[in-house]
Scaffold this active site. Sequence first.
Site, PDB file in Angstrom:
ATOM      1  N   PHE A 131       0.845  -1.192   0.000  1.00  0.00           N
ATOM      2  CA  PHE A 131       0.000   0.000   0.000  1.00  0.00           C
ATOM      3  C   PHE A 131       0.889   1.255   0.000  1.00  0.00           C
ATOM      4  O   PHE A 131       1.912   1.297   0.679  1.00  0.00           O
ATOM      5  CB  PHE A 131      -0.898  -0.051   1.233  1.00  0.00           C
ATOM      6  CG  PHE A 131      -1.983   0.981   1.245  1.00  0.00           C
ATOM      7  CD1 PHE A 131      -3.156   0.773   0.543  1.00  0.00           C
ATOM      8  CD2 PHE A 131      -1.828   2.163   1.952  1.00  0.00           C
ATOM      9  CE1 PHE A 131      -4.164   1.728   0.549  1.00  0.00           C
ATOM     10  CE2 PHE A 131      -2.831   3.120   1.962  1.00  0.00           C
ATOM     11  CZ  PHE A 131      -4.002   2.895   1.257  1.00  0.00           C
ATOM     12  N   ASP A 208       1.055  -5.181   8.115  1.00  0.00           N
ATOM     13  CA  ASP A 208      -0.075  -4.268   7.998  1.00  0.00           C
ATOM     14  C   ASP A 208      -1.329  -5.104   7.796  1.00  0.00           C
ATOM     15  O   ASP A 208      -1.447  -5.840   6.809  1.00  0.00           O
ATOM     16  CB  ASP A 208       0.142  -3.316   6.821  1.00  0.00           C
ATOM     17  CG  ASP A 208      -0.899  -2.198   6.781  1.00  0.00           C
ATOM     18  OD1 ASP A 208      -2.049  -2.460   7.203  1.00  0.00           O
ATOM     19  OD2 ASP A 208      -0.586  -1.091   6.310  1.00  0.00           O
ATOM     20  N   TYR A 233     -11.439   1.559  10.154  1.00  0.00           N
ATOM     21  CA  TYR A 233     -12.605   2.011   9.389  1.00  0.00           C
ATOM     22  C   TYR A 233     -12.967   1.116   8.214  1.00  0.00           C
ATOM     23  O   TYR A 233     -13.870   1.416   7.462  1.00  0.00           O
ATOM     24  CB  TYR A 233     -12.398   3.450   8.894  1.00  0.00           C
ATOM     25  CG  TYR A 233     -11.091   3.693   8.159  1.00  0.00           C
ATOM     26  CD1 TYR A 233     -10.970   3.360   6.821  1.00  0.00           C
ATOM     27  CD2 TYR A 233      -9.999   4.250   8.812  1.00  0.00           C
ATOM     28  CE1 TYR A 233      -9.778   3.576   6.145  1.00  0.00           C
ATOM     29  CE2 TYR A 233      -8.799   4.465   8.145  1.00  0.00           C
ATOM     30  CZ  TYR A 233      -8.694   4.127   6.811  1.00  0.00           C
ATOM     31  OH  TYR A 233      -7.521   4.332   6.147  1.00  0.00           O
ATOM     32  N   LYS A 234     -12.217   0.020   8.025  1.00  0.00           N
ATOM     33  CA  LYS A 234     -12.498  -0.869   6.891  1.00  0.00           C
ATOM     34  C   LYS A 234     -13.495  -1.938   7.335  1.00  0.00           C
ATOM     35  O   LYS A 234     -14.654  -1.624   7.590  1.00  0.00           O
ATOM     36  CB  LYS A 234     -11.189  -1.403   6.330  1.00  0.00           C
ATOM     37  CG  LYS A 234     -10.401  -0.253   5.672  1.00  0.00           C
ATOM     38  CD  LYS A 234      -9.037  -0.615   5.169  1.00  0.00           C
ATOM     39  CE  LYS A 234      -8.455   0.590   4.417  1.00  0.00           C
ATOM     40  NZ  LYS A 234      -7.036   0.450   4.133  1.00  0.00           N
ATOM     41  N   ARG A 382     -11.990  -2.831  -8.029  1.00  0.00           N
ATOM     42  CA  ARG A 382     -11.901  -3.679  -6.851  1.00  0.00           C
ATOM     43  C   ARG A 382     -13.302  -3.910  -6.295  1.00  0.00           C
ATOM     44  O   ARG A 382     -14.033  -2.959  -6.035  1.00  0.00           O
ATOM     45  CB  ARG A 382     -11.025  -2.962  -5.824  1.00  0.00           C
ATOM     46  CG  ARG A 382     -10.381  -3.853  -4.831  1.00  0.00           C
ATOM     47  CD  ARG A 382      -9.339  -3.092  -4.052  1.00  0.00           C
ATOM     48  NE  ARG A 382      -9.930  -1.978  -3.308  1.00  0.00           N
ATOM     49  CZ  ARG A 382      -9.314  -1.316  -2.344  1.00  0.00           C
ATOM     50  NH1 ARG A 382      -8.089  -1.618  -2.016  1.00  0.00           N
ATOM     51  NH2 ARG A 382      -9.897  -0.319  -1.720  1.00  0.00           N
TER      52      ARG A 382
HETATM   53  C1  LIG Z   1      -6.253   1.601   4.012  1.00  0.00           C
HETATM   54  C2  LIG Z   1      -4.832   1.251   4.299  1.00  0.00           C
HETATM   55  C3  LIG Z   1      -4.002   2.126   5.005  1.00  0.00           C
HETATM   56  C4  LIG Z   1      -4.504   3.493   5.395  1.00  0.00           C
HETATM   57  O1  LIG Z   1      -3.722   4.125   6.341  1.00  0.00           O
HETATM   58  P1  LIG Z   1      -4.295   5.468   7.000  1.00  0.00           P
HETATM   59  O2  LIG Z   1      -3.215   5.940   7.864  1.00  0.00           O
HETATM   60  O3  LIG Z   1      -5.555   5.107   7.710  1.00  0.00           O
HETATM   61  O4  LIG Z   1      -4.609   6.406   5.892  1.00  0.00           O
HETATM   62  C5  LIG Z   1      -2.723   1.709   5.300  1.00  0.00           C
HETATM   63  N1  LIG Z   1      -2.265   0.499   4.898  1.00  0.00           N
HETATM   64  C6  LIG Z   1      -3.043  -0.368   4.196  1.00  0.00           C
HETATM   65  C7  LIG Z   1      -2.518  -1.684   3.791  1.00  0.00           C
HETATM   66  C8  LIG Z   1      -4.335  -0.010   3.868  1.00  0.00           C
HETATM   67  O5  LIG Z   1      -5.103  -0.825   3.150  1.00  0.00           O
END
Ligand SMILES: *Cc1c(COP(=O)(O)O)cnc(C)c1O
Length: 411
Positions: A131, A208, A233-234, A382
Amino acid sequence: MTDRTDFAAKARELDEADPLGDYPDRFLPTDDDIVAYFDGNSLGRPPAVSAERMDHFVRHQWRARLIRGWDDEWLDWPTAVGDRLGKAVLGAAPGQLVVADSTTVLLYKLARAALRARPERREILLDTDNFPTDRYVVEGIADEHGLTLRWIETDPDAGITPDQVANAIGPNTALAVFSHVAYRSGYLANAAAITRLAHETGALVLWDLSHSAGSVPVELDNWGVDFAVGCGYKYLNGGPGAPAFAYVNDRHQHALHQPVQGWMGHRHPFTMGPGHEPAPNIRSVLSGTPPILGMVPLLTGLELVEQAGINAIRAKSLLLSDFALELADAWLPPLGVRFASPREHSRRGGHITLCRGDFDVINEELRRRGVVPDFRAPDGIRIGLSPLSTRFTEVHTGMATLAEVAAERHG
Ligand SMILES: *Cc1c(COP(=O)(O)O)cnc(C)c1O
């Protein structure tokens, strides 16, 4: 179109047989302009009780307890909510998780702490399809500290494998940073094997879990993971900008030094004395005042996950993506659409990706017709299938619309 009719009937049957079939009703309904929401993996929908809980918190806890609320209970929320997450979805015994900050910030803090624990090693291992925020943060740290980045070239349709890690890791690797579920393909990495491999060379691993938490079972303790971070939030449905979580295995906590050493990570925050002395436990990951308001809806989302159980959630997740895959196989190959995710259950996370050159334009049209997936450059759409809030009939409607739009623009 007979096949479409059959699939519609199949979707209804799958909904009827779904043991989690009443969960979508526990979310606030979408407006009529949305007929299929395929982005619960980016931003989960609001559980219906979240609105009441937030209202109640403001009217009763904040209003009535005021500053006393911190001593009553709020100071304990980062670890209390963390422990519940550990138990419900992350396979972590109590005392190893905090809820705080954002994933990006926690990633920075834990990566720096990990590097400090391996000062003689000069390399960080990561992969090209991680990411963006993960790559950027690690690049920044390498730049700041004169470290070398060793990149593994990952196949964007798949993800990071133990073989690739074995070939790239070595005695100079301090830390490896990977996503458990790849944000693009949905590839589910073999975290246990990769962690074991890293440890054999003396490196540390930071996972992560943003696309795993609340979607696929995670066993941080059993896998021997050192550090992990992830989003609230996911699939946890904590709401936009919900606080994130950080895991530090017990064995690293006594010597943990993260760089943002604020008062909330101090051994005695309220003595306000000179010099920073980190808390001798997971609280040392904290920096400033915890985001209590943001934890109110996160707790509501977590409650739904606790009630449903992660194994039932995973079972439904696979049925949802199997069904989407079946529809894609039936309708999309003649339209030049490529399936860009793992087919086998053991390597598939909670979403799938479909590719075609003009999917950026198709994505816009889908949104006009009330189907909301996510476009991922250069050519991927997606399909995120959040198990608690998604019905099979919704998958059918959304995929049928996708096939329709793809056919209209084809040839
Ligand atoms: C959505 C996501 C993030 C988002 O990080 P934020 O700090 O909340 O913006 C980070 N890593 C992965 C793998 C994600 O899918």
